[in-house]
Scaffold this motif. Structure first.
Motif, short mmCIF file in Angstrom:
data_model
loop_
_atom_site.label_atom_id
_atom_site.label_comp_id
_atom_site.label_asym_id
_atom_site.label_seq_id
_atom_site.Cartn_x
_atom_site.Cartn_y
_atom_site.Cartn_z
N THR A 11 0.86 -1.17 0.00
CA THR A 11 0.00 0.00 0.00
C THR A 11 0.90 1.23 0.00
OG1 THR A 11 -0.06 0.25 2.40
CG2 THR A 11 -1.73 -1.22 1.40
N PRO A 12 0.36 2.39 -0.39
CA PRO A 12 1.18 3.60 -0.31
C PRO A 12 1.72 3.84 1.10
CG PRO A 12 -0.74 4.02 -1.65
CD PRO A 12 -0.92 2.65 -1.04
N GLU A 13 0.93 3.54 2.11
CA GLU A 13 1.36 3.76 3.50
C GLU A 13 2.53 2.84 3.86
OE1 GLU A 13 -1.90 3.32 2.54
OE2 GLU A 13 -2.29 5.48 2.62
N GLU A 14 2.46 1.57 3.43
CA GLU A 14 3.56 0.63 3.70
C GLU A 14 4.84 1.10 2.99
OE1 GLU A 14 1.19 -3.61 4.20
OE2 GLU A 14 1.59 -2.84 2.18
N TYR A 15 4.69 1.56 1.76
CA TYR A 15 5.84 2.08 1.01
C TYR A 15 6.47 3.26 1.73
CZ TYR A 15 8.05 5.23 -2.40
OH TYR A 15 8.90 6.11 -3.02
N ARG A 16 5.64 4.20 2.16
CA ARG A 16 6.17 5.39 2.84
C ARG A 16 6.90 5.02 4.12
NH1 ARG A 16 0.56 7.62 1.28
NH2 ARG A 16 1.03 8.81 -0.60
N PRO A 75 -1.15 11.34 -7.28
CA PRO A 75 -2.33 10.60 -6.82
C PRO A 75 -3.07 9.82 -7.90
CG PRO A 75 -2.33 12.82 -5.92
CD PRO A 75 -1.22 12.75 -6.92
N ARG A 76 -3.29 10.45 -9.03
CA ARG A 76 -4.10 9.81 -10.08
C ARG A 76 -3.50 8.48 -10.54
NH1 ARG A 76 -5.48 12.59 -15.84
NH2 ARG A 76 -6.17 10.72 -16.89
N ILE A 93 2.64 21.82 -1.23
CA ILE A 93 1.45 21.11 -0.75
C ILE A 93 1.91 19.68 -0.50
CG2 ILE A 93 -0.87 20.29 -1.31
CD1 ILE A 93 -1.13 22.73 -3.19
N PHE A 94 1.76 19.24 0.74
CA PHE A 94 2.24 17.92 1.13
C PHE A 94 1.09 16.91 1.14
CE2 PHE A 94 5.22 20.83 3.21
CZ PHE A 94 6.43 20.31 2.79
N THR A 95 1.44 15.65 0.93
CA THR A 95 0.49 14.58 1.17
C THR A 95 0.09 14.68 2.64
OG1 THR A 95 1.56 13.17 -0.47
CG2 THR A 95 0.17 12.07 1.16
N GLU A 96 -1.18 14.50 2.92
CA GLU A 96 -1.69 14.67 4.28
C GLU A 96 -0.85 13.90 5.30
OE1 GLU A 96 -5.77 13.88 6.80
OE2 GLU A 96 -5.90 14.12 4.64
N VAL A 102 5.60 15.82 -1.71
CA VAL A 102 4.88 16.98 -2.23
C VAL A 102 3.97 16.59 -3.38
CG1 VAL A 102 6.62 18.63 -1.46
CG2 VAL A 102 6.77 17.64 -3.76
N LEU A 103 3.06 17.51 -3.71
CA LEU A 103 2.06 17.26 -4.74
C LEU A 103 2.03 18.30 -5.85
CD1 LEU A 103 -0.84 16.51 -2.22
CD2 LEU A 103 0.32 14.81 -3.63
N ASN A 104 2.75 19.42 -5.71
CA ASN A 104 2.47 20.57 -6.56
C ASN A 104 3.65 21.22 -7.29
OD1 ASN A 104 3.32 21.46 -3.93
ND2 ASN A 104 2.49 23.48 -4.37
N PRO A 105 4.48 20.47 -8.02
CA PRO A 105 5.53 21.17 -8.76
C PRO A 105 4.98 21.92 -9.97
CG PRO A 105 5.54 18.86 -9.33
CD PRO A 105 4.54 19.03 -8.23
#
Length: 195
Positions: A11-16, A75-76, A93-96, A102-105
């Protein structure tokens, strides 16, 4: 005899969580964790030159460059990647709940290698185009004086321009900065020549 192994998905959380303590960085591609390959000295010099130039030119402005140790989440497409250089306008803008993703380059720069150039030009660019804030994508060749640039128009179309030769000047249009090829390729060695 062929032995099939079951592929592990995360999952993304496990990866992080894994990335927080990993010795080496990996990218996340829809459940799969892919280790990043090492770079060449030319790759490193081009990334460093581009980052340093943008850092200096953007000082005091409402935009800042970041190097390849800050993760970008897309995200998409459920991708976590480490662009070589990216510029963010305003505040990141960071992932919650995170400070490392970050999300916004506004601008992304990738230095091409023989093993990644096809992916960087095609699939990775498709993933990057889903980022609403992104309006410029720049690819720098590490084997010759060649820079490819994609600019998003107001209507959402992407226009292509390339810069060739050591006398060219690259216009980073999204941030209003020009950079000469000699600055981009400073210290880079092509066929026994140093520029």
């Amino acid at each position: 005899m062929l032995v099939q192994t079951q592929q592990q998905t995360y999952t993304p959380e496990e990866y992080r969580q894994l990335e927080e303590t990993a010795e080496f960085r990996s990218e996340y591609h829809e459940g799969e964790i892919l280790p990043m390959s090492g770079g060449t000295i030319n790759h490193n010099r081009i990334v460093g030159n581009t980052y340093a130039y943008l850092k200096s030119a953007l000082r005091g402005k409402n935009a800042a460059p970041f190097m390849n140790d800050l993760r970008l989440w897309i995200p998409r497409h459920r991708r976590g990647v480490y662009p070589d250089v990216m510029v963010i306008e305003g505040q990141p803008i960071f992932t919650e709940g995170r400070q490392d993703e970050v999300l916004n380059p506004l601008l992304i720069v990738e230095v091409l290698s023989k093993s990644t150039k096809g992916f960087d030009r095609e699939d990775k660019f498709r993933f990057y185009r889903s980022i609403p804030q992104l309006c410029e994508y720049v690819l720098i060749d590490q084997y010759e004086f060649l820079v490819e640039q994609f600019l998003k128009t107001e209507s959402g179309q992407w226009l292509f321009q390339d810069y060739e030769g050591d006398a060219a000047t690259v216009a980073f249009t999204s941030v209003g900065i020009e950079m000469s090829m000699s600055d981009i390729y400073e210290g880079v060695i092509f066929e026994s020549k140093i520029y």
